[in-house]
Design a protein around this motif. Structure first.
Motif, mmCIF file in Angstrom:
data_model
loop_
_atom_site.group_PDB
_atom_site.id
_atom_site.type_symbol
_atom_site.label_atom_id
_atom_site.label_comp_id
_atom_site.label_asym_id
_atom_site.label_seq_id
_atom_site.Cartn_x
_atom_site.Cartn_y
_atom_site.Cartn_z
ATOM 1 N N SER A 131 -5.909 5.868 6.962
ATOM 2 C CA SER A 131 -5.922 3.965 6.398
ATOM 3 C C SER A 131 -7.847 4.472 6.710
ATOM 4 O O SER A 131 -8.191 3.271 6.641
ATOM 5 N N TYR A 160 -1.228 9.507 7.381
ATOM 6 C CA TYR A 160 -1.468 7.953 7.536
ATOM 7 C C TYR A 160 -3.478 7.816 8.262
ATOM 8 O O TYR A 160 -3.623 6.312 7.734
ATOM 9 N N ASN A 214 -9.306 4.068 4.004
ATOM 10 C CA ASN A 214 -8.981 2.594 3.014
ATOM 11 C C ASN A 214 -9.153 1.632 3.598
ATOM 12 O O ASN A 214 -10.480 0.500 2.945
ATOM 13 N N GLU A 215 -9.855 1.696 4.486
ATOM 14 C CA GLU A 215 -11.160 0.533 5.691
ATOM 15 C C GLU A 215 -12.225 0.423 5.181
ATOM 16 O O GLU A 215 -12.871 -0.115 4.624
ATOM 17 N N TYR A 261 -0.500 5.067 -0.493
ATOM 18 C CA TYR A 261 -1.059 5.815 0.350
ATOM 19 C C TYR A 261 -0.218 7.051 -0.567
ATOM 20 O O TYR A 261 -0.818 8.167 -0.446
ATOM 21 N N ASP A 305 0.552 -1.239 0.119
ATOM 22 C CA ASP A 305 -0.186 0.379 0.288
ATOM 23 C C ASP A 305 0.559 1.145 0.213
ATOM 24 O O ASP A 305 0.451 2.219 0.022
#
Length: 85
Positions: free
Chosen positions: A71, A67, A74-75, A51, A47
């Motif tokens: 995250s 970040y 992305n989740e 990112y 990833d």
């Protein structure tokens, strides 16, 4: 270089080691391309590329806060994908 072998017959001339620079350069270029491809694949797997695309898209600099946002995003995207099994 003309040498005589033990029977008085001329022996073959010693061959000098010749490297074809173009061939060596092509092989080196292929090896470098292979390593660059491998590095790109690993960045995708872990990833890092995603990112970096997130940072570029959001006009953010890399930081713990950025970040954390990545995250969460992305989740959230992963949780919306249907699971097949």
């Amino acid at each position: 270089m003309n040498m005589l072998c033990g029977a008085g017959v001329p022996a073959r001339e010693m061959l000098e080691g010749r490297t074809h620079r173009a061939r060596v350069s092509a092989i080196a270029a292929a090896i470098i391309r292979s390593f660059k491809l491998l590095a790109a694949i690993l960045r995708e797997i872990f990833d890092e590329s995603a990112y970096q695309r997130f940072l570029d898209r959001s006009d953010l600099e890399s930081s713990p806060n950025a970040y954390a946002i990545f995250s969460k995003e992305n989740e959230h995207a992963k949780s919306r994908r249907p699971r097949c099994c």
